[in-house]
Design a protein around this motif. Structure first.
Motif, mmCIF file in Angstrom:
data_model
loop_
_atom_site.group_PDB
_atom_site.id
_atom_site.type_symbol
_atom_site.label_atom_id
_atom_site.label_comp_id
_atom_site.label_asym_id
_atom_site.label_seq_id
_atom_site.Cartn_x
_atom_site.Cartn_y
_atom_site.Cartn_z
ATOM 1 N N MET A 98 0.846 -1.181 0.000
ATOM 2 C CA MET A 98 0.000 0.000 0.000
ATOM 3 C C MET A 98 0.887 1.238 0.000
ATOM 4 O O MET A 98 1.878 1.284 0.714
ATOM 5 N N GLY A 99 0.512 2.242 -0.813
ATOM 6 C CA GLY A 99 1.274 3.478 -0.858
ATOM 7 C C GLY A 99 2.435 3.369 -1.842
ATOM 8 O O GLY A 99 2.457 2.482 -2.691
ATOM 9 N N PRO A 100 3.409 4.283 -1.720
ATOM 10 C CA PRO A 100 3.475 5.389 -0.755
ATOM 11 C C PRO A 100 2.328 6.373 -0.978
ATOM 12 O O PRO A 100 1.931 6.622 -2.113
ATOM 13 N N MET A 101 1.823 6.945 0.112
ATOM 14 C CA MET A 101 0.705 7.866 0.010
ATOM 15 C C MET A 101 0.767 8.874 1.149
ATOM 16 O O MET A 101 1.238 8.559 2.244
ATOM 17 N N ALA A 102 0.298 10.085 0.845
ATOM 18 C CA ALA A 102 0.194 11.116 1.870
ATOM 19 C C ALA A 102 -1.095 10.911 2.651
ATOM 20 O O ALA A 102 -2.127 10.522 2.081
ATOM 21 N N VAL A 103 -1.034 11.154 3.946
ATOM 22 C CA VAL A 103 -2.218 11.084 4.803
ATOM 23 C C VAL A 103 -2.464 12.502 5.324
ATOM 24 O O VAL A 103 -2.053 12.869 6.421
ATOM 25 N N GLY A 104 -3.093 13.297 4.471
ATOM 26 C CA GLY A 104 -3.332 14.693 4.815
ATOM 27 C C GLY A 104 -2.022 15.369 5.200
ATOM 28 O O GLY A 104 -0.973 15.152 4.591
ATOM 29 N N GLU A 105 -2.099 16.205 6.221
ATOM 30 C CA GLU A 105 -0.899 16.879 6.709
ATOM 31 C C GLU A 105 -0.168 16.054 7.755
ATOM 32 O O GLU A 105 0.900 16.437 8.227
ATOM 33 N N PHE A 106 -0.727 14.867 8.091
ATOM 34 C CA PHE A 106 -0.164 14.069 9.178
ATOM 35 C C PHE A 106 1.184 13.452 8.814
ATOM 36 O O PHE A 106 2.054 13.280 9.668
ATOM 37 N N GLY A 107 1.339 13.083 7.550
ATOM 38 C CA GLY A 107 2.572 12.448 7.120
ATOM 39 C C GLY A 107 2.325 11.585 5.895
ATOM 40 O O GLY A 107 1.266 11.666 5.272
ATOM 41 N N SER A 108 3.300 10.759 5.544
ATOM 42 C CA SER A 108 3.176 9.854 4.400
ATOM 43 C C SER A 108 3.552 8.448 4.844
ATOM 44 O O SER A 108 4.378 8.268 5.736
ATOM 45 N N MET A 109 2.938 7.462 4.205
ATOM 46 C CA MET A 109 3.083 6.091 4.680
ATOM 47 C C MET A 109 3.187 5.106 3.529
ATOM 48 O O MET A 109 2.864 5.394 2.388
ATOM 49 N N LEU A 110 3.641 3.919 3.884
ATOM 50 C CA LEU A 110 3.498 2.761 3.024
ATOM 51 C C LEU A 110 3.391 1.529 3.913
ATOM 52 O O LEU A 110 3.773 1.555 5.084
ATOM 53 N N VAL A 118 7.119 -10.956 6.085
ATOM 54 C CA VAL A 118 6.864 -10.117 7.260
ATOM 55 C C VAL A 118 6.309 -8.765 6.805
ATOM 56 O O VAL A 118 6.953 -8.053 6.026
ATOM 57 N N THR A 119 5.120 -8.404 7.285
ATOM 58 C CA THR A 119 4.499 -7.135 6.926
ATOM 59 C C THR A 119 4.886 -6.052 7.940
ATOM 60 O O THR A 119 4.911 -6.295 9.146
ATOM 61 N N PHE A 120 5.181 -4.867 7.426
ATOM 62 C CA PHE A 120 5.540 -3.739 8.288
ATOM 63 C C PHE A 120 5.166 -2.453 7.562
ATOM 64 O O PHE A 120 4.806 -2.464 6.376
ATOM 65 N N GLY A 121 5.244 -1.334 8.265
ATOM 66 C CA GLY A 121 4.954 -0.052 7.655
ATOM 67 C C GLY A 121 6.148 0.875 7.730
ATOM 68 O O GLY A 121 7.120 0.631 8.455
ATOM 69 N N ALA A 122 6.088 1.948 6.955
ATOM 70 C CA ALA A 122 7.050 3.048 7.067
ATOM 71 C C ALA A 122 6.245 4.335 7.172
ATOM 72 O O ALA A 122 5.212 4.490 6.504
ATOM 73 N N TRP A 123 6.714 5.257 7.996
ATOM 74 C CA TRP A 123 6.008 6.512 8.229
ATOM 75 C C TRP A 123 6.997 7.667 8.140
ATOM 76 O O TRP A 123 8.016 7.678 8.824
ATOM 77 N N GLN A 124 6.666 8.611 7.251
ATOM 78 C CA GLN A 124 7.425 9.852 7.118
ATOM 79 C C GLN A 124 6.607 10.940 7.801
ATOM 80 O O GLN A 124 5.556 11.337 7.296
ATOM 81 N N PRO A 125 7.045 11.423 8.963
ATOM 82 C CA PRO A 125 6.182 12.298 9.747
ATOM 83 C C PRO A 125 5.930 13.654 9.096
ATOM 84 O O PRO A 125 6.817 14.240 8.474
ATOM 85 N N GLY A 126 4.681 14.090 9.244
ATOM 86 C CA GLY A 126 4.326 15.474 9.008
ATOM 87 C C GLY A 126 3.988 16.052 10.374
ATOM 88 O O GLY A 126 4.841 16.108 11.257
ATOM 89 N N THR A 127 2.709 16.387 10.570
ATOM 90 C CA THR A 127 2.317 16.885 11.892
ATOM 91 C C THR A 127 2.211 15.761 12.914
ATOM 92 O O THR A 127 2.295 16.001 14.122
ATOM 93 N N HIS A 128 2.004 14.506 12.428
ATOM 94 C CA HIS A 128 1.948 13.359 13.343
ATOM 95 C C HIS A 128 3.357 12.797 13.492
ATOM 96 O O HIS A 128 3.907 12.198 12.575
ATOM 97 N N ARG A 129 3.940 13.003 14.665
ATOM 98 C CA ARG A 129 5.340 12.643 14.899
ATOM 99 C C ARG A 129 5.533 11.223 15.397
ATOM 100 O O ARG A 129 6.674 10.794 15.636
ATOM 101 N N GLY A 130 4.433 10.488 15.611
ATOM 102 C CA GLY A 130 4.572 9.123 16.090
ATOM 103 C C GLY A 130 4.294 9.016 17.572
ATOM 104 O O GLY A 130 3.516 9.799 18.138
ATOM 105 N N PHE A 131 4.919 8.026 18.203
ATOM 106 C CA PHE A 131 4.693 7.789 19.631
ATOM 107 C C PHE A 131 4.995 9.041 20.454
ATOM 108 O O PHE A 131 6.067 9.625 20.332
ATOM 109 N N GLU A 132 4.064 9.410 21.318
ATOM 110 C CA GLU A 132 4.312 10.522 22.252
ATOM 111 C C GLU A 132 4.904 10.041 23.567
ATOM 112 O O GLU A 132 5.332 10.843 24.390
ATOM 113 N N ALA A 133 4.917 8.715 23.761
ATOM 114 C CA ALA A 133 5.530 8.118 24.950
ATOM 115 C C ALA A 133 6.016 6.728 24.576
ATOM 116 O O ALA A 133 5.460 6.075 23.693
#
Length: 268
Positions: A98-110, A118-133
């Motif tokens: 799936m992707g690569p695709m932008a998810v609004g202003e939150f970031g981009s993913m695949l 093994v399935t996994f994702g990749a995340w390029q942060p926009g306003t969503h920076r990932g784990f907050e803790a």
């Protein structure tokens, strides 16, 4: 991209047919609370531990065959450029699902799959920076790539992300650690006969809890199955489970340890 290192686990989410059931289960087991469903993003719902965003749950989207996919946790690895990550995935024998695709202003993913499945994702942060803790009760603590084809995983992941690899110096355990610099960020475990043949390769996401035994008790009360544990190791006391909807996950108390840390050796 301040705050996220290429290849660092950055986010986790899971699809559930029964979203309310998943919220009730993880709310009790991990103490999560949940935000509003983001209707414009398929009712994507963030989970919070003590007010910090730690994961998300979402109803399933039927795949192209019309079938509802199996519930599973997906771990996202930080990417500076998901288009480049997608190229590296394909160049090294993997598949972009799936992707690569932008998810609004939150970031981009695949979403991708390694050559061993093994399935996994990749995340390029926009306003969503990932784990907050991280590594606090209810938050992400660790993850392990569980694969039946260790050689393929060992070649693939360090080719896509800037990992160095160390291994456990125990000939009876095929376990490796992927590092960024001197920091261990992922484990890689060869799946053995303890996993039934129908269990696909997967990334086991560990969530931190104060008391593993108590959390396992809450989980099994709700219908979860224990795969192994609880057991205590130099890394903490942990257990692996499958939730009532079939998603594998793990629990760990990193403060309860037993034995000395193994001396990892560089992978040959």
């Amino acid at each position: 991209m301040a705050g996220a290192t290429e290849g660092m686990p950055i986010w986790a989410d899971a699809m559930f047919t029964d979203l309310e059931g998943a919220k009730a289960f993880y709310g009790d087991v991990l103490g999560w609370t949940f935000g509003e469903e983001a209707t414009e993003y398929g009712n994507y719902t963030q989970a919070y531990a003590d007010g910090k965003a730690v994961a998300a749950v979402v109803p399933p989207m039927p795949d192209q065959s019309g079938e509802t996919p199996h519930s599973a946790w997906c771990l996202y690895l930080a990417s500076d450029d998901v288009e480049e990550t997608a190229r590296k995935v394909r160049d090294n024998g993997g598949e972009v699902l799936m992707g690569p695709m932008a998810v609004g202003e939150f970031g981009s993913m695949l979403i991708a799959r390694d050559p061993g499945g093994v399935t996994f994702g990749a995340w390029q942060p926009g306003t969503h920076r990932g784990f907050e803790a991280r590594s606090v009760p209810g938050a992400y603590a660790w993850a392990e790539i569980n694969t039946r084809d260790a050689a393929k995983a060992d070649a693939f992941f360090p080719a896509v992300f800037p990992y160095t690899v160390k291994r456990m110096p125990d000939e009876h355990i095929d376990f490796k650690v992927l590092q960024l610099g001197d920091d261990p960020v992922l484990g890689r475990m060869r799946m053995g006969e303890e996993f039934p043949a129908e269990v696909p390769p997967f990334v086991s996401v560990y969530f931190a809890v104060e008391d593993v035994d108590a959390a396992v008790g809450r989980a099994t009360t709700h219908g979860a199955k224990v795969v192994y544990g609880p057991m205590t190791s130099p890394f903490g006391r942990f257990a692996a489970l499958v939730d009532p909807q079939g998603a594998a996950f793990a629990l760990i108390d990193e403060t309860t340890t037993e034995g000395g840390m193994p001396d990892l050796v560089p992978d040959a």
